[in-house]
Design a protein around this motif. Structure first.
Motif, PDB file in Angstrom:
ATOM      1  N   ARG A 111      48.008 -10.215  16.556  1.00  0.00           N
ATOM      2  CA  ARG A 111      49.442 -10.400  16.287  1.00  0.00           C
ATOM      3  C   ARG A 111      50.051  -9.262  15.476  1.00  0.00           C
ATOM      4  O   ARG A 111      51.171  -9.375  14.994  1.00  0.00           O
ATOM      5  CB  ARG A 111      49.704 -11.732  15.558  1.00  0.00           C
ATOM      6  CG  ARG A 111      49.288 -12.931  16.346  1.00  0.00           C
ATOM      7  CD  ARG A 111      50.057 -14.200  16.101  1.00  0.00           C
ATOM      8  NE  ARG A 111      50.558 -14.363  14.761  1.00  0.00           N
ATOM      9  CZ  ARG A 111      51.838 -14.584  14.483  1.00  0.00           C
ATOM     10  NH1 ARG A 111      52.752 -14.634  15.426  1.00  0.00           N
ATOM     11  NH2 ARG A 111      52.207 -14.753  13.228  1.00  0.00           N
TER      12      ARG A 111
ATOM     13  N   HIS B 264      53.947  -4.743  13.780  1.00  0.00           N
ATOM     14  CA  HIS B 264      54.248  -5.631  12.654  1.00  0.00           C
ATOM     15  C   HIS B 264      52.930  -6.002  11.981  1.00  0.00           C
ATOM     16  O   HIS B 264      52.470  -7.147  12.062  1.00  0.00           O
ATOM     17  CB  HIS B 264      55.053  -6.865  13.097  1.00  0.00           C
ATOM     18  CG  HIS B 264      54.809  -7.300  14.510  1.00  0.00           C
ATOM     19  ND1 HIS B 264      53.696  -8.014  14.902  1.00  0.00           N
ATOM     20  CD2 HIS B 264      55.558  -7.118  15.629  1.00  0.00           C
ATOM     21  CE1 HIS B 264      53.763  -8.265  16.191  1.00  0.00           C
ATOM     22  NE2 HIS B 264      54.878  -7.729  16.674  1.00  0.00           N
TER      23      HIS B 264
ATOM     24  N   ASN C  49      60.329 -16.028   9.689  1.00  0.00           N
ATOM     25  CA  ASN C  49      59.358 -16.973   9.151  1.00  0.00           C
ATOM     26  C   ASN C  49      59.990 -18.328   8.931  1.00  0.00           C
ATOM     27  O   ASN C  49      61.193 -18.515   9.098  1.00  0.00           O
ATOM     28  CB  ASN C  49      58.723 -16.437   7.867  1.00  0.00           C
ATOM     29  CG  ASN C  49      59.757 -16.248   6.760  1.00  0.00           C
ATOM     30  OD1 ASN C  49      60.675 -17.043   6.600  1.00  0.00           O
ATOM     31  ND2 ASN C  49      59.611 -15.191   6.004  1.00  0.00           N
TER      32      ASN C  49
ATOM     33  N   LEU D  57      60.928 -10.297  12.951  1.00  0.00           N
ATOM     34  CA  LEU D  57      60.032 -11.393  12.573  1.00  0.00           C
ATOM     35  C   LEU D  57      60.835 -12.437  11.810  1.00  0.00           C
ATOM     36  O   LEU D  57      61.646 -12.111  10.959  1.00  0.00           O
ATOM     37  CB  LEU D  57      58.896 -10.892  11.691  1.00  0.00           C
ATOM     38  CG  LEU D  57      58.007  -9.819  12.288  1.00  0.00           C
ATOM     39  CD1 LEU D  57      56.867  -9.495  11.327  1.00  0.00           C
ATOM     40  CD2 LEU D  57      57.452 -10.257  13.633  1.00  0.00           C
TER      41      LEU D  57
ATOM     42  N   THR E 111      59.056  -4.551  10.675  1.00  0.00           N
ATOM     43  CA  THR E 111      58.639  -4.128  12.004  1.00  0.00           C
ATOM     44  C   THR E 111      58.926  -2.657  12.168  1.00  0.00           C
ATOM     45  O   THR E 111      59.832  -2.109  11.532  1.00  0.00           O
ATOM     46  CB  THR E 111      59.379  -4.916  13.110  1.00  0.00           C
ATOM     47  OG1 THR E 111      60.779  -4.621  13.016  1.00  0.00           O
ATOM     48  CG2 THR E 111      59.156  -6.404  12.960  1.00  0.00           C
TER      49      THR E 111
ATOM     50  N   ILE F  87      52.509  -9.108   9.511  1.00  0.00           N
ATOM     51  CA  ILE F  87      52.975 -10.404   9.993  1.00  0.00           C
ATOM     52  C   ILE F  87      52.162 -11.531   9.380  1.00  0.00           C
ATOM     53  O   ILE F  87      50.948 -11.405   9.176  1.00  0.00           O
ATOM     54  CB  ILE F  87      52.915 -10.446  11.539  1.00  0.00           C
ATOM     55  CG1 ILE F  87      53.652 -11.667  12.087  1.00  0.00           C
ATOM     56  CG2 ILE F  87      51.478 -10.377  12.020  1.00  0.00           C
ATOM     57  CD1 ILE F  87      53.830 -11.629  13.607  1.00  0.00           C
TER      58      ILE F  87
ATOM     59  N   ILE G 229      57.922 -13.934  16.493  1.00  0.00           N
ATOM     60  CA  ILE G 229      58.387 -12.614  16.916  1.00  0.00           C
ATOM     61  C   ILE G 229      59.578 -12.824  17.838  1.00  0.00           C
ATOM     62  O   ILE G 229      59.461 -13.452  18.892  1.00  0.00           O
ATOM     63  CB  ILE G 229      57.279 -11.846  17.659  1.00  0.00           C
ATOM     64  CG1 ILE G 229      56.048 -11.720  16.763  1.00  0.00           C
ATOM     65  CG2 ILE G 229      57.785 -10.475  18.104  1.00  0.00           C
ATOM     66  CD1 ILE G 229      54.783 -11.435  17.542  1.00  0.00           C
TER      67      ILE G 229
ATOM     68  N   ASP H  32      55.024 -16.463  11.170  1.00  0.00           N
ATOM     69  CA  ASP H  32      56.142 -15.641  11.644  1.00  0.00           C
ATOM     70  C   ASP H  32      56.247 -15.709  13.156  1.00  0.00           C
ATOM     71  O   ASP H  32      55.264 -15.454  13.870  1.00  0.00           O
ATOM     72  CB  ASP H  32      55.946 -14.174  11.249  1.00  0.00           C
ATOM     73  CG  ASP H  32      56.259 -13.899   9.799  1.00  0.00           C
ATOM     74  OD1 ASP H  32      55.796 -12.855   9.297  1.00  0.00           O
ATOM     75  OD2 ASP H  32      56.965 -14.703   9.170  1.00  0.00           O
TER      76      ASP H  32
END
Lengths: 112, 115
Positions: free
Chosen positions: A68, A24, A92, A90, A4, A27, A33, A31
């Protein structure tokens, strides 16, 4: 976790809205945020998180771009207590999903 | 609403001394974490515990050991402190590890100086 990018610092006046941006571009579809903030001499504090839709809670709102690739944390009326470093992270659902990777964040100064 | 409690808040040690940092959470969380924060470095994960009875290394585990004493408590031990371990240490917890949808809750940190 994908990277990011945030501005190093921002300034606001008390009782005005603040929009903190985060880019980001890499992304992935899974993911989330997350936003945290860290007040001076305190531990990080969870603020808000989202996946695709805009989110609101008692602390802030999170606006997520349609693609996104960017998001904005919105503090509707800044107070002196909101002066902190704000981190956009982020997270995941696979691999190293146990940890939070904190970058340098945005230092928000709120002027009285 | 205690959340995550860390003790002590401040500590000064001499090189070679040992010390245990304590962390307890009252949110019935399964997962707990230890981070360190150094100027300009952000937070780095030292160790984590996905659930009671398990611990795993993070990014910077060298020089540290951990114990997940029970579901509530997760301690961090420095066996032989070194000046490079001067830092602010944060403990955190989350409902469980394997989800990207759950936030971590942090304590207020232990400020450790090693002379």
């Amino acid at each position: 976790d994908a990277k990011t990018t945030q501005p190093n610092s921002m300034e606001s006046n008390e009782e005005e809205p603040v929009h903190l941006p985060c880019n980001h571009s890499t992304i992935s579809g899974t993911d989330y945020i997350h936003w945290y903030r860290q007040l001076p001499s305190q531990g990080p504090e969870y603020v808000i998180h989202g996946l695709t839709s805009n989110v609101n809670n008692r602390m802030a709102s999170l606006a997520i771009a349609e693609d996104r690739k960017s998001s904005t944390l919105i503090l509707h009326r800044a107070t002196l207590r909101d002066a902190a470093v704000y981190y956009c992270i982020l997270k995941n659902s696979g691999g190293s999903n146990y940890k939070l990777t904190f970058g340098k964040g945005t230092l928000l100064t709120v002027n009285p | 609403n205690a959340g995550v409690t860390q003790t002590p808040k401040f500590q000064v040690l001499k090189t070679g001394q040992s010390m245990t940092l304590q962390c307890a959470q009252d949110m019935n969380h399964n997962s707990m974490y230890w981070y360190r924060q150094d100027p300009g470095m952000g937070l780095r994960l030292i160790y984590y515990s996905a659930s009671e009875g398990t611990t795993d290394k993070g990014e910077v585990p060298n020089g540290y050991n951990v114990s997940r004493l029970n579901k509530r408590e997760f301690s961090l031990r420095l066996e032989s402190a070194a000046p490079s371990q001067t830092s602010v240490y944060f403990c955190a917890s989350s409902p469980r590890t394997g989800s990207s949808n759950q936030p971590q809750h942090f304590g207020d940190g232990t400020r450790l100086s090693i002379l």
